[in-house]
Design a protein around this motif. Structure first.
Motif, PDB file in Angstrom:
ATOM      1  N   GLN A   1       0.717  -1.548  -0.050  1.00 18.27           N
ATOM      2  CA  GLN A   1      -0.251   0.010  -0.108  1.00 18.27           C
ATOM      3  C   GLN A   1       0.875   1.228  -0.070  1.00 18.27           C
ATOM      4  N   GLN A   2       0.060   2.735   0.120  1.00 21.08           N
ATOM      5  CA  GLN A   2       0.740   3.926   0.120  1.00 21.08           C
ATOM      6  C   GLN A   2       0.595   4.406   1.267  1.00 21.08           C
ATOM      7  N   VAL A   3       1.255   5.667   1.776  1.00 25.18           N
ATOM      8  CA  VAL A   3       0.864   6.075   2.851  1.00 25.18           C
ATOM      9  C   VAL A   3       0.979   7.271   2.999  1.00 25.18           C
ATOM     10  N   THR A   4       0.203   8.512   3.004  1.00 27.21           N
ATOM     11  CA  THR A   4       0.814   9.722   2.940  1.00 27.21           C
ATOM     12  C   THR A   4       0.793  10.285   5.088  1.00 27.21           C
ATOM     13  N   LEU A   5       1.918  11.142   5.224  1.00 23.49           N
ATOM     14  CA  LEU A   5       2.054  11.638   5.956  1.00 23.49           C
ATOM     15  C   LEU A   5       1.785  12.811   6.394  1.00 23.49           C
ATOM     16  N   ARG A   6       1.791  13.615   7.136  1.00 22.19           N
ATOM     17  CA  ARG A   6       1.253  15.384   7.307  1.00 22.19           C
ATOM     18  C   ARG A   6       2.235  15.904   7.878  1.00 22.19           C
TER      19      ARG A   6
ATOM     20  N   TYR B   1      13.212  19.694   2.933  1.00 21.91           N
ATOM     21  CA  TYR B   1      12.652  20.964   2.382  1.00 21.91           C
ATOM     22  C   TYR B   1      12.550  22.483   1.977  1.00 21.91           C
ATOM     23  N   TYR B   2      12.771  22.982   1.467  1.00 20.16           N
ATOM     24  CA  TYR B   2      13.188  24.521   1.655  1.00 20.16           C
ATOM     25  C   TYR B   2      12.177  25.235   0.239  1.00 20.16           C
ATOM     26  N   GLU B   3      11.285  25.715   0.759  1.00 15.59           N
ATOM     27  CA  GLU B   3      11.074  26.727  -0.790  1.00 15.59           C
ATOM     28  C   GLU B   3      10.699  25.937  -1.846  1.00 15.59           C
ATOM     29  N   GLU B   4       9.615  24.312  -1.319  1.00 18.24           N
ATOM     30  CA  GLU B   4       9.214  23.415  -1.784  1.00 18.24           C
ATOM     31  C   GLU B   4      10.088  23.031  -3.288  1.00 18.24           C
TER      32      GLU B   4
ATOM     33  N   GLY C   1       8.456  13.507  -1.352  1.00 24.39           N
ATOM     34  CA  GLY C   1       7.711  14.780  -0.540  1.00 24.39           C
ATOM     35  C   GLY C   1       6.981  15.399  -1.536  1.00 24.39           C
ATOM     36  N   HIS C   2       6.505  16.581  -0.620  1.00 26.80           N
ATOM     37  CA  HIS C   2       6.121  17.435  -0.772  1.00 26.80           C
ATOM     38  C   HIS C   2       6.147  18.754   0.304  1.00 26.80           C
TER      39      HIS C   2
ATOM     40  N   GLU D   1       4.610  16.764   3.379  1.00 29.75           N
ATOM     41  CA  GLU D   1       3.932  15.772   3.421  1.00 29.75           C
ATOM     42  C   GLU D   1       4.623  14.793   2.506  1.00 29.75           C
ATOM     43  N   LEU D   2       4.839  13.381   3.643  1.00 27.79           N
ATOM     44  CA  LEU D   2       5.968  12.520   3.307  1.00 27.79           C
ATOM     45  C   LEU D   2       5.332  11.138   2.775  1.00 27.79           C
ATOM     46  N   ASN D   3       5.326  11.035   1.375  1.00 24.59           N
ATOM     47  CA  ASN D   3       5.221   9.892   0.465  1.00 24.59           C
ATOM     48  C   ASN D   3       5.898   9.161   0.548  1.00 24.59           C
ATOM     49  N   VAL D   4       5.353   7.197   0.921  1.00 21.60           N
ATOM     50  CA  VAL D   4       5.600   6.360   1.233  1.00 21.60           C
ATOM     51  C   VAL D   4       5.133   4.860   0.278  1.00 21.60           C
ATOM     52  N   ASN D   5       5.387   4.650  -0.616  1.00 25.83           N
ATOM     53  CA  ASN D   5       4.596   3.704  -1.828  1.00 25.83           C
ATOM     54  C   ASN D   5       5.100   2.368  -1.333  1.00 25.83           C
ATOM     55  N   ALA D   6       4.465   1.811  -2.251  1.00 26.10           N
ATOM     56  CA  ALA D   6       5.448   0.027  -2.392  1.00 26.10           C
ATOM     57  C   ALA D   6       5.525  -0.284  -1.074  1.00 26.10           C
ATOM     58  N   LEU D   7       4.545  -0.338   0.433  1.00 22.98           N
ATOM     59  CA  LEU D   7       5.238  -0.190   1.327  1.00 22.98           C
ATOM     60  C   LEU D   7       5.801  -1.480   1.758  1.00 22.98           C
TER      61      LEU D   7
END
Lengths: 115, 113
Positions: A17-22, A49-52, A66-67, A75-81
Protein backbone atom coordinates in the motif's frame (compact mmCIF):
# COMPACT_ATOMS: atom_id res chain seq x y z
CA UNK A 1 2.78 29.20 20.00
CA UNK A 2 2.06 25.79 18.50
CA UNK A 3 5.02 23.56 18.01
CA UNK A 4 5.48 21.07 15.21
CA UNK A 5 2.34 19.06 14.58
CA UNK A 6 1.99 15.78 12.73
CA UNK A 7 -0.91 13.66 11.56
CA UNK A 8 -2.04 11.00 11.89
CA UNK A 9 -0.71 9.74 15.23
CA UNK A 10 -0.87 6.09 14.29
CA UNK A 11 -1.37 4.27 11.03
CA UNK A 12 -1.66 0.62 10.08
CA UNK A 13 -1.15 -0.42 6.47
CA UNK A 14 -0.49 -3.65 4.59
CA UNK A 15 2.46 -4.44 2.35
CA UNK A 16 2.27 -2.84 -1.08
CA UNK A 17 0.00 0.00 0.00
CA UNK A 18 0.84 3.69 -0.12
CA UNK A 19 0.80 6.14 2.80
CA UNK A 20 0.85 9.93 3.22
CA UNK A 21 2.01 11.59 6.43
CA UNK A 22 1.54 15.28 7.17
CA UNK A 23 3.48 17.91 9.10
CA UNK A 24 2.98 21.55 10.04
CA UNK A 25 6.15 23.35 11.12
CA UNK A 26 6.68 25.56 14.13
CA UNK A 27 5.56 29.13 13.64
CA UNK A 28 8.28 31.17 11.93
CA UNK A 29 10.07 28.13 10.53
CA UNK A 30 10.30 27.53 6.80
CA UNK A 31 12.42 24.38 6.56
CA UNK A 32 11.03 20.91 7.16
CA UNK A 33 13.01 17.69 7.55
CA UNK A 34 11.73 14.13 7.78
CA UNK A 35 13.35 11.31 9.74
CA UNK A 36 12.64 7.62 10.18
CA UNK A 37 13.22 6.08 13.60
CA UNK A 38 13.20 2.31 13.92
CA UNK A 39 12.70 0.77 17.35
CA UNK A 40 15.82 1.11 19.48
CA UNK A 41 17.61 3.27 16.91
CA UNK A 42 18.31 6.95 16.44
CA UNK A 43 16.39 8.90 13.79
CA UNK A 44 17.65 8.51 10.20
CA UNK A 45 17.43 11.52 7.86
CA UNK A 46 15.10 11.04 4.88
CA UNK A 47 15.02 14.47 3.23
CA UNK A 48 14.68 18.19 3.82
CA UNK A 49 12.42 20.72 2.10
CA UNK A 50 12.87 24.47 1.72
CA UNK A 51 11.02 26.82 -0.62
CA UNK A 52 8.92 23.88 -1.84
CA UNK A 53 11.97 22.04 -3.13
CA UNK A 54 13.88 19.01 -1.85
CA UNK A 55 17.08 20.60 -0.50
CA UNK A 56 18.87 17.52 0.76
CA UNK A 57 18.22 13.77 0.70
CA UNK A 58 19.41 10.87 2.80
CA UNK A 59 19.99 7.27 1.77
CA UNK A 60 16.37 6.28 1.14
CA UNK A 61 14.88 4.76 -2.03
CA UNK A 62 12.68 6.65 -4.45
CA UNK A 63 9.63 5.03 -2.86
CA UNK A 64 10.00 7.83 -0.32
CA UNK A 65 8.92 11.17 -1.72
CA UNK A 66 7.75 14.44 -0.30
CA UNK A 67 6.24 17.79 -0.91
CA UNK A 68 6.25 21.19 0.72
CA UNK A 69 3.38 23.64 0.33
CA UNK A 70 3.48 27.45 0.16
CA UNK A 71 2.47 27.63 3.83
CA UNK A 72 5.60 25.54 4.66
CA UNK A 73 3.63 22.46 5.68
CA UNK A 74 4.88 19.19 4.25
CA UNK A 75 3.88 15.67 3.29
CA UNK A 76 5.86 12.46 3.25
CA UNK A 77 4.67 9.78 0.84
CA UNK A 78 5.81 6.18 0.89
CA UNK A 79 4.81 3.84 -1.96
CA UNK A 80 4.88 0.05 -2.15
CA UNK A 81 5.18 -0.34 1.61
CA UNK A 82 7.49 -3.02 2.99
CA UNK A 83 7.46 -4.59 6.42
CA UNK A 84 10.74 -2.81 7.10
CA UNK A 85 9.05 0.57 6.69
CA UNK A 86 7.39 0.08 10.08
CA UNK A 87 8.82 2.88 12.23
CA UNK A 88 8.18 6.21 13.92
CA UNK A 89 8.25 8.95 11.29
CA UNK A 90 9.38 12.28 12.66
CA UNK A 91 9.06 15.72 11.20
CA UNK A 92 11.37 18.51 12.31
CA UNK A 93 11.27 22.19 11.50
CA UNK A 94 13.98 24.84 11.60
CA UNK A 95 14.73 28.30 10.29
CA UNK A 96 16.36 28.52 6.85
CA UNK A 97 19.67 26.58 7.03
CA UNK A 98 22.01 29.42 6.12
CA UNK A 99 20.44 31.94 8.49
CA UNK A 100 22.38 30.51 11.41
CA UNK A 101 19.47 28.69 13.03
CA UNK A 102 20.39 25.05 12.89
CA UNK A 103 18.28 23.85 15.77
CA UNK A 104 15.64 21.38 14.67
CA UNK A 105 12.43 20.97 16.62
CA UNK A 106 10.59 17.71 16.33
CA UNK A 107 6.94 16.83 16.27
CA UNK A 108 5.41 13.91 18.16
CA UNK A 109 5.79 11.57 15.20
CA UNK A 110 3.52 9.23 13.27
CA UNK A 111 3.84 5.57 14.17
CA UNK A 112 3.46 3.49 11.01
CA UNK A 113 2.89 -0.26 11.24
CA UNK A 114 3.07 -2.31 8.04
CA UNK A 115 1.48 -5.77 8.23
CA UNK B 1 31.65 2.46 11.17
CA UNK B 2 28.77 4.73 12.09
CA UNK B 3 29.35 8.46 11.83
CA UNK B 4 28.10 8.96 15.39
CA UNK B 5 28.70 6.31 18.05
CA UNK B 6 26.73 6.24 21.29
CA UNK B 7 26.55 3.57 23.99
CA UNK B 8 22.92 2.38 24.05
CA UNK B 9 23.00 1.50 27.75
CA UNK B 10 20.74 1.00 29.61
CA UNK B 11 22.23 3.22 32.31
CA UNK B 12 20.68 3.06 35.77
CA UNK B 13 21.56 5.61 38.47
CA UNK B 14 20.14 6.58 41.88
CA UNK B 15 18.23 9.83 42.29
CA UNK B 16 20.56 12.77 42.86
CA UNK B 17 23.49 11.23 40.99
CA UNK B 18 25.51 13.03 38.32
CA UNK B 19 24.93 11.41 34.94
CA UNK B 20 27.48 11.45 32.14
CA UNK B 21 26.37 10.63 28.60
CA UNK B 22 28.83 10.50 25.74
CA UNK B 23 29.14 10.28 21.96
CA UNK B 24 31.99 10.18 19.49
CA UNK B 25 31.80 11.25 15.87
CA UNK B 26 34.02 10.68 12.87
CA UNK B 27 33.21 13.45 10.38
CA UNK B 28 35.32 16.58 10.80
CA UNK B 29 32.73 18.52 8.76
CA UNK B 30 30.28 18.41 11.64
CA UNK B 31 29.95 21.95 12.96
CA UNK B 32 27.19 21.88 15.55
CA UNK B 33 26.02 19.48 18.16
CA UNK B 34 22.78 18.81 19.95
CA UNK B 35 21.35 16.69 22.69
CA UNK B 36 17.74 15.55 22.59
CA UNK B 37 15.64 13.81 25.23
CA UNK B 38 13.05 11.33 24.05
CA UNK B 39 10.40 9.79 26.25
CA UNK B 40 8.93 6.47 25.20
CA UNK B 41 6.87 6.74 22.00
CA UNK B 42 7.27 10.54 21.85
CA UNK B 43 9.18 12.90 19.59
CA UNK B 44 12.69 14.06 20.59
CA UNK B 45 12.86 17.25 22.66
CA UNK B 46 15.81 19.58 22.11
CA UNK B 47 17.82 20.00 25.33
CA UNK B 48 21.10 21.58 24.29
CA UNK B 49 22.60 23.10 21.14
CA UNK B 50 26.21 24.16 20.72
CA UNK B 51 28.54 24.87 17.81
CA UNK B 52 31.91 25.33 19.44
CA UNK B 53 34.30 23.42 21.64
CA UNK B 54 33.86 24.01 25.34
CA UNK B 55 31.02 23.86 27.83
CA UNK B 56 27.48 25.17 27.71
CA UNK B 57 25.31 25.09 30.80
CA UNK B 58 21.53 25.28 31.15
CA UNK B 59 20.13 24.57 34.58
CA UNK B 60 21.06 21.03 35.60
CA UNK B 61 22.40 20.23 32.13
CA UNK B 62 25.91 20.85 30.79
CA UNK B 63 26.94 20.05 27.23
CA UNK B 64 30.62 19.63 26.49
CA UNK B 65 32.24 19.46 23.05
CA UNK B 66 35.85 18.60 22.24
CA UNK B 67 36.29 18.96 18.49
CA UNK B 68 39.95 17.92 18.61
CA UNK B 69 39.00 14.46 19.86
CA UNK B 70 35.52 14.44 18.24
CA UNK B 71 33.88 13.78 21.59
CA UNK B 72 30.66 15.23 22.96
CA UNK B 73 29.16 14.82 26.41
CA UNK B 74 26.03 15.70 28.35
CA UNK B 75 26.14 15.95 32.13
CA UNK B 76 23.00 15.92 34.24
CA UNK B 77 23.35 17.11 37.84
CA UNK B 78 21.00 16.14 40.66
CA UNK B 79 19.27 13.60 38.44
CA UNK B 80 15.53 13.09 38.98
CA UNK B 81 13.20 10.18 38.14
CA UNK B 82 11.62 12.47 35.55
CA UNK B 83 14.98 12.45 33.71
CA UNK B 84 14.40 8.78 32.86
CA UNK B 85 14.31 8.75 29.07
CA UNK B 86 16.45 8.05 26.03
CA UNK B 87 19.08 10.68 25.30
CA UNK B 88 20.11 11.20 21.70
CA UNK B 89 23.20 13.05 20.55
CA UNK B 90 23.07 14.63 17.10
CA UNK B 91 25.59 16.37 14.90
CA UNK B 92 25.28 18.41 11.75
CA UNK B 93 26.95 20.69 9.27
CA UNK B 94 25.92 22.87 6.37
CA UNK B 95 26.67 20.27 3.70
CA UNK B 96 24.81 19.51 0.50
CA UNK B 97 22.78 22.70 0.82
CA UNK B 98 20.94 21.59 3.91
CA UNK B 99 21.47 21.00 7.60
CA UNK B 100 20.57 17.36 8.13
CA UNK B 101 21.25 15.86 11.54
CA UNK B 102 23.12 12.61 12.11
CA UNK B 103 22.09 10.86 15.31
CA UNK B 104 23.58 8.34 17.65
CA UNK B 105 21.52 5.32 18.62
CA UNK B 106 20.50 6.90 21.92
CA UNK B 107 21.33 6.01 25.54
CA UNK B 108 18.49 4.77 27.71
CA UNK B 109 18.68 6.32 31.19
CA UNK B 110 16.76 5.24 34.27
CA UNK B 111 16.92 7.30 37.45
CA UNK B 112 15.72 5.26 40.41
CA UNK B 113 14.29 6.47 43.71
Amino acid sequence: DAGVTQSPTHLIKTRGQQVTLRCSPKSGHDTVSWYQQALGQGPQFIFQYYEEEERQRGNFPDRFSGHQFPNYSSELNVNALLLGDSALYLCASSPQPTSGGNEQFFGPGTRLTVL
Amino acid sequence: QKEVEQDPGPLSVPEGAIVSLNCTYSNSAFQYFMWYRQYSRKGPELLMYTYSSGNKEDGRFTAQVDKSSKYISLFIRDSQPSDSATYLCATGGLTGGGNKLTFGTGTQLKVEL
